[in-house]
Enzyme design. Structure first.
Site, short mmCIF file in Angstrom:
data_model
loop_
_atom_site.label_atom_id
_atom_site.label_comp_id
_atom_site.label_asym_id
_atom_site.label_seq_id
_atom_site.Cartn_x
_atom_site.Cartn_y
_atom_site.Cartn_z
N THR A 1 -4.95 10.56 -0.48
CA THR A 1 -6.37 10.39 0.20
C THR A 1 -6.53 11.33 1.07
OG1 THR A 1 -5.61 8.73 1.84
CG2 THR A 1 -6.21 7.96 -0.33
N HIS B 1 0.75 -1.27 -0.09
CA HIS B 1 0.09 -0.10 0.00
C HIS B 1 0.89 1.39 0.02
CE1 HIS B 1 -3.34 2.30 0.29
NE2 HIS B 1 -4.36 1.73 0.88
N TYR C 1 -14.50 6.09 8.96
CA TYR C 1 -13.47 6.20 8.03
C TYR C 1 -14.01 6.00 6.57
CZ TYR C 1 -8.82 6.66 5.61
OH TYR C 1 -7.65 7.16 4.85
#
Length: 771
Positions: free
Chosen positions: A588, A474, A575
């Site tokens: 993000t 990630h 979230y």
């Protein structure tokens, strides 16, 4: 471990007659062709840098400007207003050059400067256009005059000649730093439904104290960084959120993507692998040439930042004792393949030519048919990347710093990507398709804990029955970037003797290294066993019916998640991932989906209020969610700003009780929509079965849920739900049932249908209308 015979260009042998030098012509040929390919890429990269550097103009426009200026000179007019003459006076040329040549040279220099000035002006105008975001906040059908002018201007600037992938990078605006006062205000509003009066009063005092004192000091440093750096968030986000994490990245950070849900293009494992691997390298070729279209906001011409695309291939996360690093190499002509405990290097180029799918399939089949057993320590080697980061970093330094071990590890880390040939069969199959889909998701997320190289930018898994999937690290990029690659791989990979050697000869001969592998495997296995997964495809209605009710599909699902979680636990900090790629190097931002408006709707609905009241509250909650999402997209989010303020406070060595409390709050409901990036690739009307089930991730909190969802076409919504068995308050299947019930209840409310009679549920929180 499979035996390997490394190909070398030179072999020296000491004989009584002297040194015997042998040349390997095949190896020398490969070295030569590799160099040619490398230089071709450098030339292409240089050419593209020139093209993107002058965009929205073109390099040929320079010639047009030069000819235009020279033409005006011959008509005895001076468009330079005397500047050409001034340049001619100061030209450092010899007396041998005629005055006419000097005039022409001066005109060319003036034309070049004028051309560069025009380019700078055009790019500045484009940057200003891309900085305008008010259009996102206007009601549908009610466009202001300013926005109308902006639409015409942006269309003229962005609908011109075909851009390259990185053409807009220099014109994207920088992410703005929000005002501290505004961020604190929005934060307090977001936590109000989660606190009682006493808690909220205490938090408000901490926030006001921070805003009036330390906040302004920290803000000054952030503004200074925003003037210097392209993005004031992204580098710190990558460093402190991802790379400094010392726990396993498997489950905790890595995520996965699934194959087609209802079809398998071929049941032959090697054939599916050959087609898909070939399609990935075709994508890489386009990426290197920057021929991939820049991503845009759907339905608009507004481009998104493409900076994350640079590290898709031949990128690896390198472990360190304090922090990891992301290492990217410029090129690689091979992949690394794992099968039954053995590692193989598979070169996909021969004589400078990319192998065909059939040729790659033949090589994959050779690996599948190879009966050799893994060598000592090889089978579970990948577990090092699945366990804690510090032990892996120490083992890497101790056992993989020199010799064959280092060369072998380098080969894995520099590969274009990693491939696993799995002996299991996965997908929606058997007598219990629902359970098999859950197993499929779990397998993609963590596998056997040693049959993936979790540090690679992405690993592709091919199963025995022809199904496939992807697992991604990630830190280097976010899911939409990899989803773009994956969709192309699914689309192109679904329709359609030279050397192959194992590279892992005697990689792990030390027992102590085997001991470390075993310890990492134990850590990873406990983590994998604790994960509870549930995947389901909801096909009773989709975004088509939701849109007819004049509600945003994403807001609709978020309200369903709020209702489902409340019925099981109460409200929690929620979230939802939103992108900030409208800005340069954007990644993000967080949308805090649990709001005052959403909690008011849920309480009213569960409290038995009249349908008209509930519908009004639902629409208000949906509109508020859309506002929050747009704020996050346009740089007005809460969490990244507070995160960066916290980082600055740590650098300065000052403590902030307010920031410490904010950053320690658990996200018990972490959600993300994984939309289809390239709808044009798939015919959802005639072939709705040819669509991926989406992807998912592990829970963020030990006592929470991770929920990924994708809206496919107008009549399908796929959900991926994860949690931990070790938490008695969470159950993925029960939460999935609550989500299905909430979907039906809210769509019935919007459409005016009578809701199903409520049944008493054990453990359901009491609803108080006066809250």
């Amino acid at each position: 471990m499979a035996e390997a015979h490394q190909a070398v260009a030179f072999q020296f042998t000491v004989t009584p007659e002297g040194i015997d030098l042998q040349l390997s012509h095949q190896a020398l040929s490969e070295i030569y062709l590799s160099g040619v390919r490398s230089w071709k890429k450098r030339v292409i990269r240089l050419k593209n840098n020139v093209i993107t550097g002058v965009y929205p103009a073109s390099p040929s426009s320079w010639l047009f400007v030069v000819i235009a200026i020279l033409a005006t000179m011959y008509t005895r007019s001076d468009p330079s207003m005397g500047l050409i003459a001034k340049i001619q006076e100061h030209l450092p040329v010899s007396q041998s050059m005629s005055s006419q040549c000097q005039a022409v040279l001066s005109a060319v220099l003036f034309s070049t400067m004028l051309w560069l000035l025009l380019i700078f002006t055009m790019r500045l105008c484009l940057k200003q256009l891309l900085s305008y975001h008010r259009w996102m906040f206007e009601q549908h059908g009610k466009m202001s005059n300013t926005t109308k002018v902006w639409v015409v201007s942006s269309g003229a600037h962005l609908s011109g000649r075909k851009p390259l992938l990185y053409s807009y990078q220099g014109s994207l605006p920088n992410l703005p730093v929000p005002v501290v006062k505004d961020t604190v205000k929005r934060y307090l509003e977001s936590v109000r439904p989660l606190m009682d009066d006493t808690q909220y009063e205490r938090t408000t005092k901490l926030a006001e104290e921070f805003e009036s004192s330390l906040g302004n000091r920290l803000q000054w440093y952030l503004k200074l960084k925003s003037l210097w750096a392209a993005n004031y968030v992204s580098d710190w986000w990558e460093e402190y959120v991802y790379l400094r994490g010392r726990s396993p990245i498997m489950v905790n950070s890595n995520y996965y993507g699934m194959d087609f849900l209802f079809v398998t293009p071929t049941p032959i494992q090697s054939a599916r692998a050959g087609n898909s691997i070939h399609s990935f390298f075709l994508y890489r070729r386009k990426l290197n040439k920057e021929e991939i279209k820049p991503s845009r906001i759907p339905g608009t011409v507004i481009p998104l930042c493409a900076a994350q695309c640079e590290r898709i291939f031949h990128t690896t996360r390198i472990p360190g004792e304090e922090t990891d690093t992301v290492q990217h190499w410029q090129d690689s002509d091979y992949i690394v393949v794992y099968h039954k405990g053995r590692y193989f290097r598979l070169r996909v180029y021969q004589a400078g030519r990319l192998l065909s799918p059939r040729e790659i399939e033949f090589q994959i089949q050779r690996i599948l048919d190879d009966p050799a057993a893994p060598s000592k320590g090889e089978a579970h080697l990948g577990a090092l990347t699945a366990g804690d980061r510090i032990p892996w970093a120490k083992a890497r330094t101790k056992f993989f710093s020199t010799g064959l071990n280092k060369r072998s590890l380098d080969c894995i880390e520099k590969a274009a990507f990693f491939v696993t040939l799995d002996d299991d069969e996965q997908g929606m199959m058997g007598d219990d398709p629902a359970a098999s889909l859950d197993n499929y998701a779990k397998n993609l997320l963590h596998g056997k804990c040693y049959d993936r190289w979790f540090d690679k930018s992405f690993s592709v898994v091919f199963y025995k029955n022809g199904k496939c999937g992807i697992n991604a690290e990630h830190s280097w990029a976010d899911a939409p970037v990899l989803a773009h690659v994956w969709e192309v791989g699914l689309k192109t990979g679904a329709y359609f003797p030279w050397f192959l050697k194992s590279i892992m000869t005697y990689l792990c001969q030390c027992f102590s290294c085997e001991e470390q592998i075993s310890q990492s495997l134990d850590v990873a296995q406990k983590l994998a066993d604790d994960i509870d997964f549930h995947v389901f495809s909801f096909q009773e209605f989709g975004k088509g019916k939701v849109k007819k009710c004049r509600v945003s599909p994403d807001a609709f699902i978020q309200m369903c998640l709020q209702l489902a979680y409340f019925r099981q636990n109460n409200f929690c900090l929620t979230y939802e991932a939103s992108m900030t790629r409208l800005f340069r190097e954007g990644r993000t931002e967080t949308v805090r989906s649990c709001s005052n408006e959403s909690s008011a709707f849920v309480r009213a609905f569960e409290g038995g209020e009249a349908p008209d009241v509930c519908r009004r509250l639902l629409r208000a909650a949906s509109e508020k969610h859309q506002l929050l999402y747009r704020m996050a997209m346009t740089g007005g989010g809460i969490d990244r700003h507070l995160f960066c303020l916290y980082v600055v406070s740590k650098y300065l060595g000052v403590e902030s009780p307010f920031l410490k409390e904010v950053l320690s709050e658990p996200w018990r409901l972490s959600t993300s929509q994984t939309g289809v990036q390239q709808v044009e690739l798939f015919d959802l009307v005639n072939h709705p079965e040819y669509i991926s089930c989406g992807g998912g991730f592990g829970p963020v909190a030990d006592d929470g849920y991770g929920v990924s969802y994708s809206l496919i076409g107008d009549n399908m919504i796929n959900f991926h739900i994860s949690c931990k068995h070790s938490c008695p308050q969470t159950d993925a299947h029960k939460f999935g049932s609550q989500i299905k019930k909430a979907l039906h209840d809210i769509i019935n409310l919007l459409s005016g249908a009578q809701p199903e009679p409520k049944k008493p549920e054990a453990g359901r929180p009491e609803v108080k209308k006066d809250q």
